[in-house]
Write an enzyme that holds these catalytic residues in place. Structure first.
Site, mmCIF file in Angstrom:
data_model
loop_
_atom_site.group_PDB
_atom_site.id
_atom_site.type_symbol
_atom_site.label_atom_id
_atom_site.label_comp_id
_atom_site.label_asym_id
_atom_site.label_seq_id
_atom_site.Cartn_x
_atom_site.Cartn_y
_atom_site.Cartn_z
ATOM 1 N N GLY A 105 0.834 -1.196 0.000
ATOM 2 C CA GLY A 105 0.000 0.000 0.000
ATOM 3 C C GLY A 105 0.866 1.242 0.000
ATOM 4 N N ALA A 128 7.031 16.158 0.143
ATOM 5 C CA ALA A 128 7.061 17.312 -0.747
ATOM 6 C C ALA A 128 6.931 16.825 -2.179
ATOM 7 C CB ALA A 128 8.362 18.089 -0.556
ATOM 8 N N LYS A 148 3.514 24.665 -2.032
ATOM 9 C CA LYS A 148 4.966 24.683 -2.222
ATOM 10 C C LYS A 148 5.298 25.418 -3.512
ATOM 11 C CE LYS A 148 8.884 21.643 -3.211
ATOM 12 N NZ LYS A 148 9.325 20.259 -3.466
ATOM 13 N N LEU A 158 9.424 2.680 -4.611
ATOM 14 C CA LEU A 158 10.723 2.267 -4.094
ATOM 15 C C LEU A 158 11.139 0.888 -4.573
ATOM 16 C CD1 LEU A 158 10.379 3.526 -0.411
ATOM 17 C CD2 LEU A 158 11.486 4.669 -2.344
ATOM 18 N N GLU A 193 15.104 16.609 -4.553
ATOM 19 C CA GLU A 193 14.297 17.440 -5.458
ATOM 20 C C GLU A 193 12.848 16.971 -5.520
ATOM 21 O OE1 GLU A 193 14.454 20.173 -7.145
ATOM 22 O OE2 GLU A 193 16.560 20.783 -7.018
ATOM 23 N N ILE A 252 7.353 10.915 -5.656
ATOM 24 C CA ILE A 252 5.954 10.765 -6.052
ATOM 25 C C ILE A 252 5.790 10.991 -7.548
ATOM 26 C CG2 ILE A 252 3.710 11.929 -5.894
ATOM 27 C CD1 ILE A 252 3.966 11.917 -2.924
#
Length: 506
Positions: free
Chosen positions: A14, A51, A79, A334, A343, A347
């Site tokens: 998940g 972020a 952001k 991952l 940076e 995501i």
């Protein structure tokens, strides 16, 4: 798979990557597709903050997610860029902001004129000519689209949000669209005897979950692609030497800034991500140059408010799987590879992998040519992002610290060495295809890190000195005036997407 039977997709794991994948498949696939996600509540995530970059807005928009609802549910904030502190040198700060850098004149990007203006004593810091950097410097924010006929640019933005809350939000979204969640730990991966494809995952209670296509979102473990199918891992530790991270949330501290902070440390760097209810903090470092106790002490000493939990340590090796799609398994997140969060691209790589999976979605048996095409595109994308992140390290100005001194001497990937050499010589940046970071991104980082070209484009000499000075002054005046009309970032968040009170220690 064949066209006459249900097409079963099983997502293993998940978290953010698993539920982003499930949400997208639930949104865009209908019968006969069946999507099942397998995860265990026993396996936790760090989830202190995340972020992003502006492309996350495209993902949410494609799913039909309301921005205010999403930000309220995830304790999110806005952001405008990333502030790098101490990377180009001790005490030096610059911002890699989203959006335009200045305005082009004719054929040239703005930084070519800025280079001439700097040499002639006419130009201030490059960030003075980036609207997002000016707004961020005043801790302001507003939704601003580019107005027809206006010389002022739009204000592109991304988000900070709680990653665990985002996964929870997407889980609800996905389940409402037919995705089935199965709770449990996977004890065994069963494979077809004839072709070696994955046939099923078997839970500790004996439950067998069969599928036709499997998506590995199991994190660093890469349960399917790595452990079951044995796809090797390609290490980038030579260039990205950091191999540890320690993370801890702390209480919210005002002002609520609209940017991520990246603060250089003797053997790595610290992040600070402002959310509505708390701040996400972390320290990424190289274990060859610093021990875990010292790294944790430095993180806790650098907090600007009380910690809300015990620090948690993560071990990793930067790099990627040799292949992202093997047999009938596609790795996303991952499980496919990892570039440290410098940076905010993690995501984004999940998002583009999902898009690529939908593009290459098989209608029957998986074709080798499709797998090869998928893998070629995935490798090309992640290696260009790798180069951009590595550039921050090799162009550092922190002389006298062994970690940073070493990184300035490493042999670079050929693609990066050529890019830096070209920029040093002429200030020229060539963007290849649809690589993520464009000319303005590279210019901000390289110049911010102290890489000043030896020359500028000859066409930048065309305006006379007074014309160039007037052009530069007009930009800074207009951007300051535009920023001053905007509300404080905290006020905009409180009005547009307030999240309400929750248990900040949860």
């Amino acid at each position: 798979m064949n066209g006459d039977t249900a097409r079963r997709i099983v997502i293993v794991g998940g978290g953010t990557s698993g539920w982003m994948t499930a949400a997208a498949l639930g949104r865009f696939l209908g019968p006969p597709w069946q999507v099942t996600l397998v995860e265990s509540e026993e396996i936790g995530t760090v989830g202190v903050g995340e972020a992003t970059i502006p492309m996350i807005r495209n993902f949410n928009l494609a799913l039909g997610i309301d921005e205010a609802e999403f930000l309220a549910a995830t304790q999110g904030t806005y952001k405008l860029g990333i502030q790098f502190e101490g990377w180009g040198g001790f005490g030096q700060t610059y911002m890699h902001a989203f959006g335009m850098v200045g305005r082009s004149l004719g054929l040239l990007p703005f930084h070519q004129y800025w280079l001439r203006g700097r040499a002639e004593g006419l130009a201030g810091p490059l960030g003075d000519y980036v609207l997002n950097a000016v707004i961020a410097g005043q801790n302001r924010f507003a939704h601003v689209e580019r107005r027809p006929g206006s010389p002022l640019p739009a204000v592109p933005y991304a988000y900070h949000f709680d990653a665990s809350l985002y996964a929870r939000f997407l889980r609800r979204f996905a389940e409402l669209r037919g995705v089935t969640r199965r709770e449990g730990r996977i004890a065994e991966v069963a494979r077809h005897g004839e072709n070696g494809d994955v046939a099923a995952v078997i839970l500790t209670d004996g439950t067998r979950i069969e599928g036709d296509l499997f998506v590995d979102c199991s994190g660093f473990r890469a349960l399917l692609l790595g452990e079951a199918l044995g796809v090797p891992y390609v290490s980038w530790a030579k260039w990205l030497a950091c191999d540890r991270a320690v993370a801890v949330p702390s209480r919210r501290c005002d002002p609520l800034v609209p940017y991520t902070r990246s603060i250089a440390e003797p053997a790595g760097w610290r992040w600070r991500i402002p959310l509505q209810h708390r701040t996400g903090n972390g320290h990424v470092w190289c274990s060859d140059h610093m021990g875990e106790d010292e790294a944790t002490t430095r993180l806790l000493a650098g907090l600007d408010a009380e910690p809300l939990a015990d620090p948690r340590v993560l071990r990793f090796t930067a790099g990627r799987r040799e292949r992202f799609w093997e047999r009938n398994v596609v790795a996303i997140g991952l499980a496919s590879g990892f570039i440290e969060p410098l940076e905010s691209t993690s995501i984004h790589l999940v998002q583009t992998a999902i898009n690529r999976l939908l593009d290459f979605l098989p209608s029957g048996a998986v074709a080798a040519a499709d797998r090869d095409g998928f893998n070629r595109l995935a490798v090309w994308e992640i290696e260009r992002i790798r180069d951009f992140v590595v550039a921050h390290y090799v162009c550092n100005g922190r002389a006298g610290e062994p970690f940073w001194d070493y990184l300035r001497t490493v042999d670079l990937p050929e693609t990066l060495a050529e890019r830096i050499a070209m920029f040093r010589a002429t200030g020229r940046i060539v963007r290849e295809g649809d690589e993520l970071f464009d000319v303005v991104g590279w210019a901000q980082v390289l110049i911010g890190q102290g890489v000043i070209p030896d020359a500028w484009h000859p066409l930048a000499d065309q305006p006379d000195r007074d014309q160039l000075a007037g052009f530069l002054d007009t930009l800074t005046t207009a951007y300051l005036r535009d920023a001053e009309r905007m509300p404080a970032h905290a006020d905009h968040v409180a009005r547009f997407c307030p999240a309400g009170d929750i248990d900040v220690a949860a």
